[in-house]
Design an enzyme around this catalytic site. Structure first.
Site, mmCIF file in Angstrom:
data_model
loop_
_atom_site.group_PDB
_atom_site.id
_atom_site.type_symbol
_atom_site.label_atom_id
_atom_site.label_comp_id
_atom_site.label_asym_id
_atom_site.label_seq_id
_atom_site.Cartn_x
_atom_site.Cartn_y
_atom_site.Cartn_z
ATOM 1 C CE1 TYR A 144 -3.036 0.297 5.067
ATOM 2 C CE2 TYR A 144 -3.174 -1.999 5.743
ATOM 3 C CZ TYR A 144 -3.208 -1.037 4.754
ATOM 4 O OH TYR A 144 -3.402 -1.408 3.444
ATOM 5 C CB SER A 153 -0.895 0.010 1.245
ATOM 6 O OG SER A 153 -1.538 1.268 1.376
ATOM 7 C CE LYS A 190 -1.293 -4.117 3.530
ATOM 8 N NZ LYS A 190 -1.656 -5.413 2.920
HETATM 9 C C1 WQD Z 1 -9.264 9.997 0.497
HETATM 10 C C2 WQD Z 1 -9.481 11.508 0.600
HETATM 11 C C3 WQD Z 1 -9.586 12.295 2.854
HETATM 12 C C4 WQD Z 1 -13.336 10.183 3.823
HETATM 13 C C5 WQD Z 1 -6.631 5.129 2.752
HETATM 14 C C6 WQD Z 1 -5.621 4.339 3.498
HETATM 15 C C7 WQD Z 1 -4.703 3.640 2.534
HETATM 16 C C8 WQD Z 1 -5.491 2.856 1.507
HETATM 17 C C9 WQD Z 1 -6.541 3.730 0.832
HETATM 18 C C10 WQD Z 1 -5.470 0.536 2.166
HETATM 19 C C11 WQD Z 1 -8.630 12.166 1.678
HETATM 20 C C12 WQD Z 1 -10.926 12.506 2.150
HETATM 21 C C13 WQD Z 1 -12.212 10.658 3.177
HETATM 22 C C14 WQD Z 1 -14.374 11.088 4.181
HETATM 23 C C15 WQD Z 1 -13.113 12.888 3.231
HETATM 24 N N1 WQD Z 1 -6.110 1.729 2.089
HETATM 25 N N2 WQD Z 1 -12.106 11.991 2.889
HETATM 26 N N3 WQD Z 1 -14.213 12.415 3.870
HETATM 27 O O1 WQD Z 1 -6.714 8.186 3.364
HETATM 28 O O2 WQD Z 1 -6.006 8.379 0.931
HETATM 29 O O3 WQD Z 1 -6.009 6.151 2.021
HETATM 30 O O4 WQD Z 1 -7.357 4.293 1.867
HETATM 31 O O5 WQD Z 1 -4.383 0.264 1.735
HETATM 32 O O6 WQD Z 1 -3.926 2.768 3.277
HETATM 33 O O7 WQD Z 1 -4.827 5.241 4.249
HETATM 34 O O8 WQD Z 1 -8.158 7.261 1.483
HETATM 35 O O9 WQD Z 1 -10.555 7.343 1.015
HETATM 36 O O10 WQD Z 1 -9.781 7.586 3.430
HETATM 37 O O11 WQD Z 1 -9.397 9.462 1.823
HETATM 38 O O12 WQD Z 1 -13.002 14.105 2.967
HETATM 39 O O13 WQD Z 1 -15.436 10.697 4.776
HETATM 40 O O14 WQD Z 1 -10.836 11.763 0.953
HETATM 41 O O15 WQD Z 1 -9.266 13.420 3.684
HETATM 42 O O16 WQD Z 1 -8.257 13.464 1.221
HETATM 43 P P1 WQD Z 1 -6.678 7.610 1.996
HETATM 44 P P2 WQD Z 1 -9.548 7.860 1.985
#
Ligand code: WQD
Length: 344
Positions: free
Chosen positions: A155, A131, A159
């Site tokens: 997490y 990841s 990885k």
């Molecule tokens: C994306 C964007 C948030 C939710 C995570 C894990 C990573 C991988 C993918 C496993 C960011 C914004 C999110 C919400 C929001 N998973 N957001 N409101 O954090 O890039 O990565 O998922 O491997 O390990 O860390 O993905 O979808 O949580 O966030 O504004 O309710 O959406 O701030 O900018 P992220 P995400």
């Protein structure tokens, strides 16, 4: 064609990859304990591909499960496993902060037990579900594979630890063939709408949350931060269609089976960034539904922008993403609309 073991093969990325591999003519054995997935996904994968797969129900922590996968009746009936694609693991950042030892057990110890079983069976080809989270706060973007690995949560550390375990195996001089694939943000669904992402409880991730607001399961989206240094102030990420990601796994497997023992460490992303509001807008257009949202404070641990430089995967695998944000939203909505409560 090869006989492949997919650990966690009933999960979001595992099920889409199982479908792509069955359609490519491989034999597929899925090992899954269904703690965060549904047997229905496997039924639908077999329906879509018109082919059957074998199932070993259980977890990597159970020696009997590994014995059945690499030695028992299934093994003798179906034959030796040629390669493993290792998806099984926990992947919620917040949960890993609350329960770090759970992540070190399931993700790291589980992988160690799998690798020992593989070594005993003489199966030394593995594609590992890594990841981009292990880059932590990226020094720069787009991110290349030689950039610092600096996880900022258990997490991510888990990885990075499994990647290290695999790299150590490759240095033992035995004939290990390893591809560690660093996913950016996997999203979307198979265009049929029959398989897709089905998170337990309140989604941590943006895309399933937006999708559940559009279908009426949630009242509104909270946008974490509107003061980021980006074109519209909201966070930028590299969203990769799950079908592109599944095809990237097939390309990595084909490369490992064709080439001499080696360690490949590759970013799997599109190389394009989209903001939270870009995603909201694209999803509203694709679904014809409104996605009400509220701008709130930043989420701890978030970065402004995380986008891949995908050129090494293109060079080593001859693979690039081909699906757009519009394709992602169209296919994600087809799944959500046809399955408002997922597989439940
Ligand atoms: C994306 C964007 C948030 C939710 C995570 C894990 C990573 C991988 C993918 C496993 C960011 C914004 C999110 C919400 C929001 N998973 N957001 N409101 O954090 O890039 O990565 O998922 O491997 O390990 O860390 O993905 O979808 O949580 O966030 O504004 O309710 O959406 O701030 O900018 P992220 P995400």
């Amino acid at each position: 064609m090869a006989r492949l073991l997919l650990t966690g093969g009933a999960g979001f990325i595992g099920s889409h990859t199982a479908l792509v591999l069955l359609e490519a003519g491989h034999e597929v054995v899925v090992l899954d304990d269904f703690r965060n997935s549904s047997p229905k996904a496997l039924e639908r994968v077999q329906e879509l591909s018109g082919r059957s797969l074998d199932l070993v129900a259980g977890s990597l922590g159970d020696p009997a499960t590994l014995e059945r996968a690499f030695g028992g009746g299934l093994y003798s009936r179906g034959g030796a496993i040629d390669a493993v694609i290792h998806f099984a693991g926990l992947k919620a950042v917040g949960e890993s902060v609350r329960h770090p030892l759970l992540y070190w057990d399931v993700n790291v110890n589980g992988s160690r037990l799998l690798l020992e079983a593989m070594d005993r069976a003489g199966c030394r080809t593995i594609v590992f579900s890594s990841s981009a989270t292990l880059y932590g706060m990226p020094e720069r973007t787009p991110i290349v594979e030689t950039d610092a690995v600096r996880p900022i949560n258990p997490y991510g550390h888990s990885k990075a630890a499994v990647e290290r375990m695999l790299a150590d195996l490759c240095e033992t001089g035995a004939d290990w063939r390893v591809a560690s694939l660093r996913y950016f943000n996997p999203v979307g669904a198979h265009p049929s709408g029959r398989i897709g992402e089905d998170p337990e409880g309140i989604p941590n991730n943006l895309f399933p949350f937006v999708s559940q607001v559009a279908v009426g399961r949630r009242p509104e989206l909270q946008v974490f931060g509107s003061d980021w240094p980006t074109h519209d102030g909201t966070g930028m990420r590299d969203y990769i269609h799950v079908m592109d990601l599944a095809e990237g796994h097939r390309a990595a497997l084909d490369t490992l089976l064709r080439e001499p023992p080696q360690l490949l460490t590759l970013n799997l992303g599109s190389g394009r960034g989209h903001s939270v509001l870009d995603v909201v807008r694209a999803f509203e257009i694709a679904s014809g539904r409104s996605v009400p949202y509220r701008l709130v404070d930043r989420r701890p641990g978030d970065a402004a922008e995380t986008v891949a430089d995908p050129s090494l995967a293109a060079e080593r695998l001859g693979w690039r993403t081909s699906r757009s944000l519009e394709d992602i939203c169209r296919d994600g909505w087809a799944w959500q609309q046809a399955n408002p409560s997922g597989y439940r």
